[in-house]
Enzyme design. Structure first.
Site, PDB file in Angstrom:
ATOM      1  N   GLU A 192       0.828  -1.213   0.000  1.00  0.00           N
ATOM      2  CA  GLU A 192       0.000   0.000   0.000  1.00  0.00           C
ATOM      3  C   GLU A 192       0.862   1.263   0.000  1.00  0.00           C
ATOM      4  O   GLU A 192       0.705   2.156   0.830  1.00  0.00           O
ATOM      5  CB  GLU A 192      -0.958  -0.001   1.189  1.00  0.00           C
ATOM      6  CG  GLU A 192      -2.016  -1.091   1.108  1.00  0.00           C
ATOM      7  CD  GLU A 192      -3.027  -1.049   2.226  1.00  0.00           C
ATOM      8  OE1 GLU A 192      -4.148  -1.546   2.032  1.00  0.00           O
ATOM      9  OE2 GLU A 192      -2.696  -0.521   3.319  1.00  0.00           O
ATOM     10  N   GLU A 247      -5.738  -8.018  -1.035  1.00  0.00           N
ATOM     11  CA  GLU A 247      -6.385  -7.760   0.253  1.00  0.00           C
ATOM     12  C   GLU A 247      -7.837  -7.381   0.018  1.00  0.00           C
ATOM     13  O   GLU A 247      -8.119  -6.497  -0.782  1.00  0.00           O
ATOM     14  CB  GLU A 247      -5.700  -6.620   1.027  1.00  0.00           C
ATOM     15  CG  GLU A 247      -4.375  -6.973   1.653  1.00  0.00           C
ATOM     16  CD  GLU A 247      -3.852  -5.862   2.546  1.00  0.00           C
ATOM     17  OE1 GLU A 247      -4.683  -5.143   3.167  1.00  0.00           O
ATOM     18  OE2 GLU A 247      -2.623  -5.703   2.627  1.00  0.00           O
TER      19      GLU A 247
END
Length: 481
Positions: A183, A377
């Site tokens: 991320e 995710e």
């Protein structure tokens, strides 16, 4: 009842991170990382956004919850057996940098740390599970933060290069799928945790943040090139947090504002890592915020040469924006901000639930980049109750996963090339944002509580058996009970 067609060899599995599951604090020569000095509970998120937080001062203050986590360090064989029982094709995990180089700047690696991951990867292969490895997942050696200032210091690129060369050479016969920084774009909203440096003053955030981004882009390109040279058959991707940005209404000012927010948050990092160059729109942003990057000779050429093979991304929520916000409109639960979307429900933690947003995300990403996509995710943090008979009836999690996987199936029919899907927190773990155990994502329950108590016993939730059926049918039995 509609069924979806997922390609043969679709990479079904689950996802975790070292600092949220391993524990084993101080064992095997492991050094301190950022997560080791953060507390549990909601205080954690405030610290991450506090420009004045001094990691060095607080490094001996906190021992819960990451020091033990769910003790994967000692229980990995038990957990991998459970993953195999669920039918996993892949398991996404990360390597703790501090197990390999405890302070980050050593010249020689820690053999005990390297041997630990040898054992984990061997155990996965024994069960027919391919590891998907994130090189840096929201943790870096604390020493590199306190002594060097983290990613804003160019020297950290050198240390990272040493780290990736070591793990690529060590695990070149054991790992086919890699990702660089987890991320990476989250540094725009969580600069301390995401980038590993402390901002001294809020008004100074732009220059060090984007200089740190530049160093990470260089480091990512170095990793991609090294991976391609050392493990030619491997695939290495980036990893972004993707949340489509909707305009609150059809007011052109709000539409443009939402578009600008989406470009900066969703696309900026991916544009650099996938296309290999800084996008044109960022030049205006830099000018308006007084940002002048220190770009060394050869950096831009390196970034161009070190583009990723695929995009890995997390999807939890969408985001709704308007230019002028008034009181009561903010969506406080959404960690990436925005205003409340009246058409969406929210989780126990206030994260808005938007399955259709995953279809939108996959289409937007594939339309823009035309590279394979990997949903690494996606999951629901919720309170789980253990019934008197020992079962956990988490139908709400099944509903969440089912609708998101269906949305992914629709995107594949739309033409998006999707490699696989790894549900976040396939086993209960420490929440990165809140430092809680009660915010449970897993399909495997771990008896660990917010006060640190618990036996660490593992239990299969109802969702365990549902996901097992989904994987066994390659997504055809999404509507199974």
């Amino acid at each position: 009842m509609k069924t979806y067609t997922f390609r043969e060899g679709f990479l079904w599995g689950g996802a975790t991170a070292a600092n949220q599951i391993e524990g084993g604090f101080g064992e095997g020569g492991k050094g301190l990382n950022i997560a080791d000095v953060l507390p549990g509970g909601k205080e954690r998120y405030d610290i991450l956004l506090n420009p004045g937080f001094d990691f060095k001062v607080h490094q001996d203050e906190y021992s819960y919850p990451n020091h033990e986590a769910i003790d994967f360090y000692h229980r990995y064989k038990e957990d991998i057996t459970l993953f195999a029982d669920m039918g996993f094709k892949v398991f996404r995990l990360s390597i703790a940098w501090t197990r390999i180089f405890p302070n980050g700047n050593e010249f020689e690696p820690n053999e005990e740390g390297l041997a630990f991951y040898d054992c984990v990867f061997d155990e996965l292969h024994k069960h027919g599970i391919e590891p998907v490895v994130t090189i840096s997942h929201y943790e870096m050696p604390l020493h590199l933060v306190t002594e060097y200032g983290g990613w804003r210091n160019r020297q950290v690129v050198i240390f990272f290069k040493r780290y990736v060369n070591e793990i690529f050479n060590r695990y070149k016969n054991k790992v086919k799928y890699w990702m660089t920084f987890n991320e990476i774009n989250s540094g725009l909203v969580m600069p301390i945790q995401g980038l590993g440096f402390a901002i001294q003053k809020e008004e100074d955030k732009y220059q060090p943040t984007f200089q740190a981004f530049h160093h990470q882009f260089v480091a990512s390109a170095i990793a991609v090139k090294a991976c391609h040279e050392i493990i030619p058959e491997a695939k290495i991707g980036n990893m972004i947090l993707f949340a489509p940005v909707y305009s609150y209404d059809s007011n052109p000012e709000n539409v443009m504002y939402a578009y600008e927010e989406e470009r900066l948050f969703n696309y900026f990092c991916a544009d650099v890592q996938v296309r290999g160059e800084y996008p044109s729109y960022i030049k205006r942003y830099f000018k308006e915020h007084g940002i002048e990057l220190d770009i060394q000779e050869g950096d831009l050429e390196l970034i161009k040469e070190g583009t990723v093979d695929y995009i890995g991304f997390s999807y939890y929520m969408s985001r709704t924006e308007k230019k002028e916000k008034t009181g009561g409109e903010s969506s406080e639960g959404n960690i990436i901000g925005g205003v409340k979307n009246p058409f969406l429900k929210a989780s126990d933690w206030g994260w808005e639930i938007d399955p259709e947003g995953l279809r939108i995300s996959l289409n937007k990403l594939y339309d823009r980049y035309q590279v394979p996509l990997f949903v690494v995710e996606n999951g629901l943090g919720a309170y789980d109750k253990v019934e008197e008979d020992g079962s956990i009836q988490d139908d709400y999690r099944i509903d969440y996963l089912r609708e998101h996987i269906k949305a992914m199936g629709e995107a594949i029919e739309d033409g998006a090339e999707v490699m696989g899907y790894t549900s976040w927190g396939c086993i209960d773990l420490v929440s990165a944002s809140s430092g809680e155990f009660s915010k449970r994502y897993g399909m495997i329950y771990v008896d660990k509580q917010d006060d640190g108590s618990g036996t660490l016993e593992r239990k299969k939730k109802k969702s365990f058996f549902w996901y097992k059926d989904v994987i066994a049918s390659n997504g055809e039995r999404l509507d199974s009970k």
